[in-house]
Design a protein around this motif. Structure first.
Motif, PDB file in Angstrom:
ATOM      1  N   TYR A 132      16.180  76.393  -7.188  1.00 17.56           N
ATOM      2  CA  TYR A 132      17.281  77.087  -7.874  1.00 17.56           C
ATOM      3  C   TYR A 132      18.106  76.093  -8.710  1.00 17.56           C
ATOM      4  CZ  TYR A 132      16.799  80.942  -4.429  1.00 17.56           C
ATOM      5  OH  TYR A 132      16.351  81.975  -3.644  1.00 17.56           O
ATOM      6  N   HIS A 179      24.987  78.562  -4.864  1.00 15.85           N
ATOM      7  CA  HIS A 179      24.031  79.667  -4.646  1.00 15.85           C
ATOM      8  C   HIS A 179      24.131  80.197  -3.209  1.00 15.85           C
ATOM      9  CE1 HIS A 179      21.697  79.098  -8.406  1.00 15.85           C
ATOM     10  NE2 HIS A 179      22.163  77.858  -8.293  1.00 15.85           N
ATOM     11  N   THR A 227      24.094  86.706  -5.964  1.00 17.62           N
ATOM     12  CA  THR A 227      23.002  86.169  -5.133  1.00 17.62           C
ATOM     13  C   THR A 227      21.708  86.062  -5.937  1.00 17.62           C
ATOM     14  OG1 THR A 227      23.998  87.253  -3.223  1.00 17.62           O
ATOM     15  CG2 THR A 227      21.734  86.513  -2.944  1.00 17.62           C
ATOM     16  N   ILE A 247      12.195  85.299  -4.204  1.00 16.01           N
ATOM     17  CA  ILE A 247      11.675  83.938  -3.980  1.00 16.01           C
ATOM     18  C   ILE A 247      12.806  83.033  -3.501  1.00 16.01           C
ATOM     19  CG2 ILE A 247      10.435  81.979  -4.964  1.00 16.01           C
ATOM     20  CD1 ILE A 247       9.117  83.772  -6.938  1.00 16.01           C
ATOM     21  N   ASN A 248      12.606  82.411  -2.351  1.00 13.46           N
ATOM     22  CA  ASN A 248      13.604  81.499  -1.789  1.00 13.46           C
ATOM     23  C   ASN A 248      13.496  80.120  -2.418  1.00 13.46           C
ATOM     24  OD1 ASN A 248      14.999  83.179   0.135  1.00 13.46           O
ATOM     25  ND2 ASN A 248      13.060  83.259   1.267  1.00 13.46           N
ATOM     26  N   ASN A 285      24.328  87.738  -0.407  1.00  8.20           N
ATOM     27  CA  ASN A 285      24.824  86.637   0.407  1.00  8.20           C
ATOM     28  C   ASN A 285      26.346  86.719   0.491  1.00  8.20           C
ATOM     29  OD1 ASN A 285      25.686  84.155   1.347  1.00  8.20           O
ATOM     30  ND2 ASN A 285      23.924  83.082   0.483  1.00  8.20           N
ATOM     31  N   VAL A 320      23.430  78.546  -0.584  1.00 13.17           N
ATOM     32  CA  VAL A 320      22.273  78.088   0.182  1.00 13.17           C
ATOM     33  C   VAL A 320      22.616  76.812   0.954  1.00 13.17           C
ATOM     34  CG1 VAL A 320      19.912  77.189   0.016  1.00 13.17           C
ATOM     35  CG2 VAL A 320      20.605  79.123  -1.398  1.00 13.17           C
ATOM     36  N   ASP A 321      22.495  76.921   2.282  1.00 11.56           N
ATOM     37  CA  ASP A 321      22.611  75.743   3.124  1.00 11.56           C
ATOM     38  C   ASP A 321      21.168  75.355   3.431  1.00 11.56           C
ATOM     39  OD1 ASP A 321      23.180  73.843   4.954  1.00 11.56           O
ATOM     40  OD2 ASP A 321      23.857  75.217   6.524  1.00 11.56           O
ATOM     41  N   CYS A 322      20.639  74.446   2.620  1.00 12.58           N
ATOM     42  CA  CYS A 322      19.183  74.249   2.606  1.00 12.58           C
ATOM     43  C   CYS A 322      18.682  73.432   3.797  1.00 12.58           C
ATOM     44  CB  CYS A 322      18.774  73.562   1.307  1.00 12.58           C
ATOM     45  SG  CYS A 322      17.004  73.552   1.092  1.00 12.58           S
ATOM     46  N   LYS A 364      15.689  82.586   6.221  1.00  7.38           N
ATOM     47  CA  LYS A 364      16.188  82.759   4.843  1.00  7.38           C
ATOM     48  C   LYS A 364      16.174  84.223   4.400  1.00  7.38           C
ATOM     49  CE  LYS A 364      12.874  79.987   3.888  1.00  7.38           C
ATOM     50  NZ  LYS A 364      11.823  79.137   3.338  1.00  7.38           N
ATOM     51  N   GLY A 365      16.100  85.128   5.332  1.00  8.52           N
ATOM     52  CA  GLY A 365      15.996  86.548   4.960  1.00  8.52           C
ATOM     53  C   GLY A 365      14.586  86.832   4.503  1.00  8.52           C
ATOM     54  N   LEU A 366      14.452  87.696   3.494  1.00  7.51           N
ATOM     55  CA  LEU A 366      13.109  88.020   2.999  1.00  7.51           C
ATOM     56  C   LEU A 366      12.615  86.929   2.069  1.00  7.51           C
ATOM     57  CD1 LEU A 366      13.645  91.805   2.199  1.00  7.51           C
ATOM     58  CD2 LEU A 366      12.531  90.824   4.211  1.00  7.51           C
TER      59      LEU A 366
HETATM   60  C1  LIG Z   1      17.564  85.140  -4.572  1.00  6.02           C
HETATM   61  S1  LIG Z   1      17.828  85.415  -2.862  1.00  6.02           S
HETATM   62  C2  LIG Z   1      16.252  85.055  -2.185  1.00  6.02           C
HETATM   63  C3  LIG Z   1      15.685  86.221  -1.389  1.00  6.02           C
HETATM   64  C4  LIG Z   1      16.485  86.559  -0.161  1.00  6.02           C
HETATM   65  N1  LIG Z   1      16.105  85.676   0.934  1.00  6.02           N
HETATM   66  C5  LIG Z   1      16.300  87.999   0.253  1.00  6.02           C
HETATM   67  O1  LIG Z   1      16.276  88.261   1.448  1.00  6.02           O
HETATM   68  O2  LIG Z   1      16.221  88.870  -0.626  1.00  6.02           O
HETATM   69  C6  LIG Z   1      18.811  83.995  -2.513  1.00  6.02           C
HETATM   70  C7  LIG Z   1      19.363  83.965  -1.095  1.00  6.02           C
HETATM   71  O3  LIG Z   1      18.324  83.693  -0.162  1.00  6.02           O
HETATM   72  C8  LIG Z   1      18.757  82.773   0.837  1.00  6.02           C
HETATM   73  N2  LIG Z   1      18.007  81.507   0.661  1.00  6.02           N
HETATM   74  C9  LIG Z   1      17.173  81.185  -0.344  1.00  6.02           C
HETATM   75  N3  LIG Z   1      16.639  79.964  -0.175  1.00  6.02           N
HETATM   76  C10 LIG Z   1      17.149  79.466   0.971  1.00  6.02           C
HETATM   77  C11 LIG Z   1      16.999  78.226   1.669  1.00  6.02           C
HETATM   78  N4  LIG Z   1      16.211  77.238   1.234  1.00  6.02           N
HETATM   79  N5  LIG Z   1      17.706  78.054   2.814  1.00  6.02           N
HETATM   80  C12 LIG Z   1      18.515  79.031   3.277  1.00  6.02           C
HETATM   81  N6  LIG Z   1      18.712  80.242   2.670  1.00  6.02           N
HETATM   82  C13 LIG Z   1      18.034  80.457   1.524  1.00  6.02           C
HETATM   83  C14 LIG Z   1      20.235  82.555   0.587  1.00  6.02           C
HETATM   84  O4  LIG Z   1      20.943  83.491   1.347  1.00  6.02           O
HETATM   85  C15 LIG Z   1      20.379  82.859  -0.891  1.00  6.02           C
HETATM   86  O5  LIG Z   1      21.685  83.247  -1.247  1.00  6.02           O
END
Ligand SMILES: C[S@@+](CC[C@H](N)C(=O)[O-])C[C@H]1O[C@@H](n2cnc3c(N)ncnc32)[C@H](O)[C@@H]1O
Length: 384
Positions: free
Chosen positions: A197, A214, A140, A160-161, A95, A216-218, A38-40
């Motif tokens: 979210y 959003h 995003t 926060i994811n 994103n 998000v492919d959860c 999910k990145g950071l």
């Molecule tokens: C608000 S940002 C959250 C922080 C982000 N991961 C970062 O690296 O800064 C939202 C993005 O995080 C990723 N993300 C958040 N929750 C996720 C999840 N449950 N599954 C997959 N990707 C997720 C998606 O790319 C989404 O558009």
């Protein structure tokens, strides 16, 4: 989770204040780390107790709801930021699924209207690229601040994811002017903070549709097709129906959706039963956020109508507990009155009812005395 090796992100744990001074993110509870898919993400550095206010953050920029697709408004806000703040903004996740040709053409329009690129057409491409990046970062990370307040960017909260079974609750608190995040469960050191979210008390298909907006492919524990997830799906269908029925019963219809009559309770007794079922299902599915407070309020409100004083009080106390760990104490702004106001109202109603009963009793004694006198008189007359 606690044992997972976390990759702390050195750059992202550096923050800058409004005056441009760089400072380490020395948050006692949090650090930004890389997740596997999910990145950071934002992680707990130490155990966090339920109800702890983890974050209380002011927005870097705010856009009114009607301007979120308008690049010139976003550009204006970004132009007002300091270099350091701008760097903070552009450092946030973007994103790429959230940008499309329509957005690019709107940015192009803004460039043409500005007339700046007539003599330097090479700058146009950079302008569109920068605009697209700004728009994607905004989309995003933009967070609703509630009706009429628009959308804000909160740099730390933005890390926060999402999870369909969150361990934190987040909402904008207009009394404080900050976006607050509270732990709604015990969070262990090393565990990722996860917020919802969307309205996550819905079946998978609806959650998937909402999450698509959003980008998000959860693939969280609830969305995975495990046997536990199947159980959860059954509960979420029931929770969704109960919430719809109860919202319609209290006159709070979901916009654009007609609630089938079979879901709506017919009287206070059915409303209390439905609210009690909702409480049980939410707890079983570990959804202990503000939906739970809603269920307790309904159970309390209609128990009062049925004259069940002890139940009324017990549910009101439960509501207050949930509200406290989700939102803290500064809740005077809540639409339906906060739990404290409801508790006071119950107290007042109980006192009023007690006075009524005492008055009825007194009146009853008076009436009885009158009747006794009358009977005495009659009896005396008869004796003569
Ligand atoms: C608000 S940002 C959250 C922080 C982000 N991961 C970062 O690296 O800064 C939202 C993005 O995080 C990723 N993300 C958040 N929750 C996720 C999840 N449950 N599954 C997959 N990707 C997720 C998606 O790319 C989404 O558009």
């Amino acid at each position: 989770m606690g044992s997972m090796a976390l990759v702390r992100h050195p750059d992202r744990n550096t923050r800058n204040d409004r005056n441009g001074n760089e400072s380490r993110l020395e948050h006692p509870l949090l650090e930004i780390c890389l997740t596997s898919s999910k990145g950071l993400g934002l992680f707990a550095k130490q155990d966090i107790k339920r109800g702890t206010r983890i974050l209380s953050e002011r927005p870097l920029i705010v856009l009114p709801s009607e301007d979120v697709a308008d690049y010139s408004s976003l550009k204006q806000r970004l132009d007002d930021l300091t270099t350091v703040e701008l760097a903070l903004f552009y450092d946030l996740g973007d994103n790429k699924d959230l940008i499309d040709d329509e957005v690019r053409s709107r940015i192009h329009q803004v460039a043409l209207v500005s007339g700046k690129f007539r003599k330097r057409p090479d700058g146009l491409e950079i302008f569109i690229k920068t605009g697209a990046k700004a728009h994607t970062v905004f989309k995003t990370n933009a967070t609703s601040m509630g009706r009429d307040r628009g959308y804000g960017i909160f740099p730390l909260y933005s890390r926060i994811n999402h999870s369909c079974r969150p361990n934190v609750h987040a909402s904008y608190n207009p009394s404080l002017g900050t976006h607050t995040v509270h732990a709604i469960r015990e969070v262990q050191a090393g565990e990722e903070l996860l917020v919802s979210y969307i309205d996550c008390a819905q079946p998978t298909q609806k959650r998937t549709e909402d999450l698509e907006k959003h980008g998000v492919d959860c693939w969280c524990e609830v969305c995975k097709r495990s046997s536990a997830a199947k159980q959860s799906e059954r509960r979420r269908h029931l929770i969704f129906d109960l919430k719809r029925g109860l919202s319609a019963y209290v006159g709070d219809h979901v916009k654009g959706r007609r609630t089938p009559d079979r879901l709506i309770p017919h009287n206070p007794t059915e409303a209390v039963t439905a609210a009690e079922n909702l409480v049980q299902l939410l707890c079983e599915d570990c959804l202990e956020g503000m939906d739970l407070a809603f269920a307790y309020r309904i159970a309390s409100k209609y128990s009062l109508q049925l004259g069940m004083v002890e139940k009324t009080k017990a549910y009101a106390v439960k509501e207050a507990e949930v509200e406290l760990y989700c939102l803290g104490t500064e809740t005077g702004y809540l639409k339906d009155g906060n739990a404290e106001a409801w508790l006071k109202r119950i107290q007042w109603t109980a006192e009023r009812d007690a006075v009524k009963i005492r008055m009825c009793e007194k009146r009853g004694v008076k009436e009885a005395k009158k009747a006794d006198k009358k009977a005495d008189k009659k009896a005396k007359k008869g004796a003569r």
